[in-house]
Write a protein that holds these residues in place. Structure first.
Motif, PDB file in Angstrom:
ATOM      1  N   MET A   1       1.167  -1.216   0.003  1.00 12.69           N
ATOM      2  CA  MET A   1       0.175  -0.248  -0.068  1.00 12.69           C
ATOM      3  C   MET A   1       1.051   0.817   0.154  1.00 12.69           C
ATOM      4  O   MET A   1       1.353   1.229   0.464  1.00 12.69           O
ATOM      5  CB  MET A   1      -0.433  -0.083   1.074  1.00 12.69           C
ATOM      6  CG  MET A   1      -2.090   1.357   1.063  1.00 12.69           C
ATOM      7  SD  MET A   1      -3.443   0.943   2.567  1.00 12.69           S
ATOM      8  CE  MET A   1      -3.734   2.191   2.912  1.00 12.69           C
ATOM      9  N   ARG A   2       0.278   2.147  -0.553  1.00 15.61           N
ATOM     10  CA  ARG A   2       1.435   3.383  -0.523  1.00 15.61           C
ATOM     11  C   ARG A   2       1.349   4.223   0.277  1.00 15.61           C
ATOM     12  O   ARG A   2      -0.093   4.379   0.996  1.00 15.61           O
ATOM     13  CB  ARG A   2       0.569   4.079  -2.442  1.00 15.61           C
ATOM     14  CG  ARG A   2       1.533   5.243  -2.264  1.00 15.61           C
ATOM     15  CD  ARG A   2       1.247   5.700  -3.797  1.00 15.61           C
ATOM     16  NE  ARG A   2       1.881   6.528  -4.610  1.00 15.61           N
ATOM     17  CZ  ARG A   2       1.559   7.300  -4.549  1.00 15.61           C
ATOM     18  NH1 ARG A   2       0.281   7.294  -6.193  1.00 15.61           N
ATOM     19  NH2 ARG A   2       2.811   8.107  -6.414  1.00 15.61           N
ATOM     20  N   PRO A   3       2.036   5.070   0.733  1.00 12.73           N
ATOM     21  CA  PRO A   3       1.719   5.646   2.229  1.00 12.73           C
ATOM     22  C   PRO A   3       1.109   7.474   1.406  1.00 12.73           C
ATOM     23  O   PRO A   3       1.464   7.694   0.663  1.00 12.73           O
ATOM     24  CB  PRO A   3       3.895   5.996   2.015  1.00 12.73           C
ATOM     25  CG  PRO A   3       4.016   5.768   1.227  1.00 12.73           C
ATOM     26  CD  PRO A   3       3.819   4.604   0.380  1.00 12.73           C
ATOM     27  N   THR A   4       0.529   7.890   2.507  1.00 10.67           N
ATOM     28  CA  THR A   4      -0.161   9.091   2.425  1.00 10.67           C
ATOM     29  C   THR A   4       1.337   9.948   2.512  1.00 10.67           C
ATOM     30  O   THR A   4       2.832   9.821   2.630  1.00 10.67           O
ATOM     31  CB  THR A   4      -0.403   9.627   3.527  1.00 10.67           C
ATOM     32  OG1 THR A   4       0.655   9.473   5.121  1.00 10.67           O
ATOM     33  CG2 THR A   4      -1.531   8.496   4.172  1.00 10.67           C
TER      34      THR A   4
ATOM     35  N   ASP B   1      -3.257  13.970   5.355  1.00 11.61           N
ATOM     36  CA  ASP B   1      -3.626  12.490   5.710  1.00 11.61           C
ATOM     37  C   ASP B   1      -2.294  12.879   7.096  1.00 11.61           C
ATOM     38  O   ASP B   1      -2.787  11.859   6.990  1.00 11.61           O
ATOM     39  CB  ASP B   1      -3.125  11.857   4.343  1.00 11.61           C
ATOM     40  CG  ASP B   1      -4.681  11.416   3.880  1.00 11.61           C
ATOM     41  OD1 ASP B   1      -6.108  11.456   4.210  1.00 11.61           O
ATOM     42  OD2 ASP B   1      -4.567  10.765   2.890  1.00 11.61           O
TER      43      ASP B   1
ATOM     44  N   GLU C   1       2.830  10.159   5.212  1.00 15.54           N
ATOM     45  CA  GLU C   1       4.351   9.455   5.750  1.00 15.54           C
ATOM     46  C   GLU C   1       5.095  10.017   4.736  1.00 15.54           C
ATOM     47  O   GLU C   1       6.418  10.145   5.660  1.00 15.54           O
ATOM     48  CB  GLU C   1       3.450   8.367   4.975  1.00 15.54           C
ATOM     49  CG  GLU C   1       2.349   7.936   6.318  1.00 15.54           C
ATOM     50  CD  GLU C   1       1.451   7.072   6.708  1.00 15.54           C
ATOM     51  OE1 GLU C   1       0.866   6.239   7.364  1.00 15.54           O
ATOM     52  OE2 GLU C   1       1.165   6.346   4.996  1.00 15.54           O
TER      53      GLU C   1
ATOM     54  N   ASP D   1      -4.575  14.051  -1.130  1.00 17.14           N
ATOM     55  CA  ASP D   1      -3.630  12.755  -1.764  1.00 17.14           C
ATOM     56  C   ASP D   1      -2.999  12.557  -2.451  1.00 17.14           C
ATOM     57  O   ASP D   1      -2.903  14.034  -3.581  1.00 17.14           O
ATOM     58  CB  ASP D   1      -4.270  11.277  -1.451  1.00 17.14           C
ATOM     59  CG  ASP D   1      -5.628  11.049  -2.480  1.00 17.14           C
ATOM     60  OD1 ASP D   1      -6.030  11.543  -3.623  1.00 17.14           O
ATOM     61  OD2 ASP D   1      -6.131  10.124  -2.331  1.00 17.14           O
ATOM     62  N   TRP D   2      -2.540  11.675  -3.437  1.00 13.17           N
ATOM     63  CA  TRP D   2      -1.913  11.560  -4.137  1.00 13.17           C
ATOM     64  C   TRP D   2      -2.754  12.531  -5.610  1.00 13.17           C
ATOM     65  O   TRP D   2      -2.174  12.223  -6.191  1.00 13.17           O
ATOM     66  CB  TRP D   2      -1.165  10.689  -4.869  1.00 13.17           C
ATOM     67  CG  TRP D   2      -0.281  10.021  -3.410  1.00 13.17           C
ATOM     68  CD1 TRP D   2      -0.357   9.025  -2.135  1.00 13.17           C
ATOM     69  CD2 TRP D   2       1.279  10.072  -3.979  1.00 13.17           C
ATOM     70  NE1 TRP D   2       1.008   8.875  -1.476  1.00 13.17           N
ATOM     71  CE2 TRP D   2       1.771  10.099  -2.628  1.00 13.17           C
ATOM     72  CE3 TRP D   2       2.274  11.022  -4.488  1.00 13.17           C
ATOM     73  CZ2 TRP D   2       3.394   9.322  -1.953  1.00 13.17           C
ATOM     74  CZ3 TRP D   2       3.594  10.347  -3.991  1.00 13.17           C
ATOM     75  CH2 TRP D   2       4.354  10.044  -3.180  1.00 13.17           C
TER      76      TRP D   2
END
Length: 148
Positions: free
Chosen positions: A1-4, A58, A7, A143-144
């Motif tokens: 899972m991709r970090p925020t 996030d 993070e 987010d991204w």
């Protein structure tokens, strides 16, 4: 899972470094120094700013838990007339501060941060009258992929 984004940046310490670097850059800018050197500025302005950015990207709810909602941010920064050049300068200082703070040198990450800040400046500029800002707006979340 991709970090925020929070993070990936490095957490609270990274956002504190970013807010301090941004503040230094704004103070060094001949146009931005005036709004950033107000005598009534909160003594923990940069820490609060860091917590705001962190939460929007996030991170934990330090800002909303201690300082309030997005409404307070818009009321405080809105209603200042035409600030289009100041907005551009603010974004430029933010982008340069990412380097100053030593945040990750990742093109996608930096593009997401820049896109957030451009959106945030436009959001502030869209509220010409503080009285027109709706009450108790939640903090935006970014987010991204952009605004959620």
């Amino acid at each position: 899972m991709r970090p925020t984004l929070y993070e990936f940046a490095g957490g609270r310490a990274a956002f504190r470094a970013l807010a301090r670097a941004h503040h230094r850059r704004c103070m060094a800018d001949p146009e931005l120094d005036h709004p950033f050197s107000k005598p009534d500025q909160h003594p923990q302005h940069t820490d609060r700013l860091a917590d705001y950015w962190a939460e929007v990207l996030d991170g934990p709810p330090h800002f909303s838990g201690d300082c309030g909602s997005h409404t307070e941010v818009l009321v405080m920064h809105g209603g200042n007339g035409d600030m289009s050049d100041l907005g551009r300068r603010f974004v430029d200082c933010f982008v340069a501060a990412i380097d100053d703070a030593g945040l990750p040198d990742d093109a996608e990450f930096r593009a997401a941060l820049r896109a957030y800040m451009e959106w945030a400046v436009a959001d502030v500029l869209a509220h010409e009258e503080p009285a027109d800002v709706p009450a108790q707006l939640p903090l935006p979340r970014w987010d991204w992929n952009g605004l959620r």
